[in-house]
Write an enzyme that holds these catalytic residues in place. Structure first.
Site, mmCIF file in Angstrom:
data_model
loop_
_atom_site.group_PDB
_atom_site.id
_atom_site.type_symbol
_atom_site.label_atom_id
_atom_site.label_comp_id
_atom_site.label_asym_id
_atom_site.label_seq_id
_atom_site.Cartn_x
_atom_site.Cartn_y
_atom_site.Cartn_z
ATOM 1 N N GLU A 234 0.832 -1.200 -0.091
ATOM 2 C CA GLU A 234 -0.043 -0.051 0.190
ATOM 3 C C GLU A 234 0.801 1.398 -0.060
ATOM 4 O O GLU A 234 0.305 2.334 -0.530
ATOM 5 C CB GLU A 234 -1.249 0.001 1.131
ATOM 6 C CG GLU A 234 -1.980 -1.171 1.085
ATOM 7 C CD GLU A 234 -2.904 -1.062 2.158
ATOM 8 O OE1 GLU A 234 -3.852 -0.258 2.579
ATOM 9 O OE2 GLU A 234 -2.988 -1.851 3.240
ATOM 10 N N HIS A 250 8.196 -25.967 5.287
ATOM 11 C CA HIS A 250 7.294 -27.345 4.542
ATOM 12 C C HIS A 250 6.921 -27.032 3.360
ATOM 13 O O HIS A 250 6.093 -27.848 2.856
ATOM 14 C CB HIS A 250 6.323 -27.575 5.633
ATOM 15 C CG HIS A 250 6.906 -27.837 6.958
ATOM 16 N ND1 HIS A 250 7.088 -29.328 7.391
ATOM 17 C CD2 HIS A 250 6.854 -27.195 8.074
ATOM 18 C CE1 HIS A 250 7.412 -29.186 8.597
ATOM 19 N NE2 HIS A 250 7.230 -27.812 8.933
ATOM 20 N N LYS A 342 -13.406 0.396 -4.666
ATOM 21 C CA LYS A 342 -14.553 0.521 -3.678
ATOM 22 C C LYS A 342 -15.484 1.675 -4.670
ATOM 23 O O LYS A 342 -16.835 1.308 -4.347
ATOM 24 C CB LYS A 342 -13.975 1.439 -2.435
ATOM 25 C CG LYS A 342 -13.159 0.598 -1.567
ATOM 26 C CD LYS A 342 -12.691 1.436 -0.374
ATOM 27 C CE LYS A 342 -11.769 0.355 0.728
ATOM 28 N NZ LYS A 342 -11.474 1.082 1.766
HETATM 29 C C1 F6R Z 1 -5.824 2.086 3.582
HETATM 30 C C2 F6R Z 1 -6.021 0.926 4.109
HETATM 31 C C3 F6R Z 1 -6.861 -0.116 3.837
HETATM 32 C C4 F6R Z 1 -8.388 -0.029 4.423
HETATM 33 C C5 F6R Z 1 -9.238 -1.001 4.191
HETATM 34 C C6 F6R Z 1 -10.653 -1.024 4.794
HETATM 35 O O1 F6R Z 1 -5.228 2.853 4.240
HETATM 36 O O2 F6R Z 1 -5.151 0.834 5.083
HETATM 37 O O3 F6R Z 1 -6.245 -1.422 3.743
HETATM 38 O O4 F6R Z 1 -7.881 -0.296 5.680
HETATM 39 O O5 F6R Z 1 -9.670 -0.862 2.755
HETATM 40 O O6 F6R Z 1 -10.994 0.136 5.119
HETATM 41 P P1 F6R Z 1 -11.196 0.786 6.458
HETATM 42 O O7 F6R Z 1 -9.985 0.676 7.285
HETATM 43 O O8 F6R Z 1 -11.635 2.085 6.393
HETATM 44 O O9 F6R Z 1 -12.342 -0.064 6.859
#
Ligand code: F6R
Length: 348
Positions: A234, A250, A342
């Site tokens: 990320e 393993h 998203k």
């Molecule tokens: C972005 C990040 C992602 C979010 C994931 C879920 O910085 O770390 O891995 O954590 O998309 O989103 P949240 O944490 O807001 O539920």
């Protein structure tokens, strides 16, 4: 490229990730003071399910790893829609979503409500925060404005408080004090002002360079290894591998013989006082993998408690992936591909 040129760092790090990382020990201190309102009323659960994704789930991973040796209540980190069948009325579900907009977590919360499973929300707001507020559910309200993966202190410490409040304490006050001290010392060692010859995070990022990082942990530090993988992905936007001894002995070890191994860099996550069979396995991995691998490095946990150790490795991961992002000329803050998934999911 030199990682000691602050102007180069500033030109790549356009969202001041370095400032957020430097503040991480204080974030943990503030996170430690946060509590669920209203306080959860149920008794000691038989099972804890932490429902979360990505960076928010990572907070559950860290707490679950700390609890393994001491707590007789299993902590299950559930990544996905709904809830496992094991989540019944004697379970505590903690819906963790920093943004409060993660559909998988919203779905887990709805299933908990439908099954009448006690539910606590840990979130900075969003739909999860609104739902909890409208139903008067216990809710820890987190400060907003961060990337979820950089809000680890706001996720771990409130979760510890929620668990302690229902009789399933994972860490002592002394553990938390130690963790905060360890992180404060690391902030000085790993920050941009600390030169490469004194800065293990800068040196590790330089050692990895353009190679694919493969991070291996042990019984405790495997949880941090997965965190390193996702931070590399990320923050630096590079693919990474995560695994653990003894399991990788393993299977995965077999993949370290071909010519492709030159393009990979092993990072072993170690801790003082490892059980001798684990220390032996790390040494064997080093011996067997070194001839083929592009490089092998180690990162050692700091502190004595499980909490300090796991958080110190997570903090080292944040800084190492930050510097790797700078080396690649990539802003560590935005995650456009995650956002695009998203966005497409939310439009019909
Ligand atoms: C972005 C990040 C992602 C979010 C994931 C879920 O910085 O770390 O891995 O954590 O998309 O989103 P949240 O944490 O807001 O539920």
């Amino acid at each position: 490229m030199s990682l000691d040129d602050l102007r180069t760092i500033e030109s790549v790090d356009r969202h001041d990730t370095r400032g957020v990382l430097a503040d991480f020990p204080q974030q943990c201190r503030r996170g430690r003071a946060l509590r669920a309102v209203p306080a959860p009323s149920g008794g000691r659960p038989r099972l804890v399910v932490v429902a979360g994704m990505g960076g928010s789930a990572s907070g559950g991973d860290m707490v679950a790893a700390c609890a393994t040796d001491t707590l007789d209540v299993p902590i299950l980190v559930h990544r996905g829609y709904g809830l496992p069948a094991a989540a019944g009325r004697d379970t505590l579900v903690v819906a963790m979503s920093y943004s409060g907009e993660t559909v998988e977590v919203l779905s887990a919360a709805e299933v908990a409500l439908a099954r009448r499973v006690p539910l606590v929300a840990v979130t900075a707001g969003g739909a999860l925060g609104a739902r909890a507020a409208s139903l008067g559910l216990p809710r820890v309200t987190l400060p907003s404005g961060l990337m979820p993966r950089m809000a680890l202190g706001y996720l771990v410490f409130p979760l510890l408080a929620v668990l302690a409040g229902c009789g399933a304490a994972v860490a002592t006050e002394a553990d938390m004090d130690e963790a905060l001290d360890v992180l404060a010392a690391q902030a000085d060692d790993f920050g941009p002002a600390s030169p490469t010859d004194k800065n293990a995070a800068k040196r590790l990022a330089l050692a990895i360079g353009n190679r694919l990082p493969a991070v291996y942990g042990g019984p405790l530090t495997a949880t941090a290894a997965y965190r390193w993988k996702t931070d590399f992905e990320e923050n630096a936007k590079v693919l990474a591998l995560a695994g653990a001894v003894p399991e990788m002995n393993h299977n995965e070890i077999e993949a370290w013989r071909g010519p492709g191994a030159r393009d990979r860099h092993v990072v072993l996550l170690r801790e003082e006082g490892e059980a001798p069979p684990i220390a032996r396995r790390f040494e064997l991995v080093r011996e067997l993998v070194s001839p083929a691998a592009g490089g092998v490095s180690e990162a050692w946990a700091r502190g004595g408690s499980r909490l300090a150790r796991i958080l110190s490795l997570a903090y080292a991961s944040l800084w190492t992936s930050f510097y790797l992002a700078v080396l690649h000329g990539v802003d560590p803050w935005p995650v456009p591909m995650l956002d695009e998934v998203k966005r497409r999911l939310s439009s019909p």
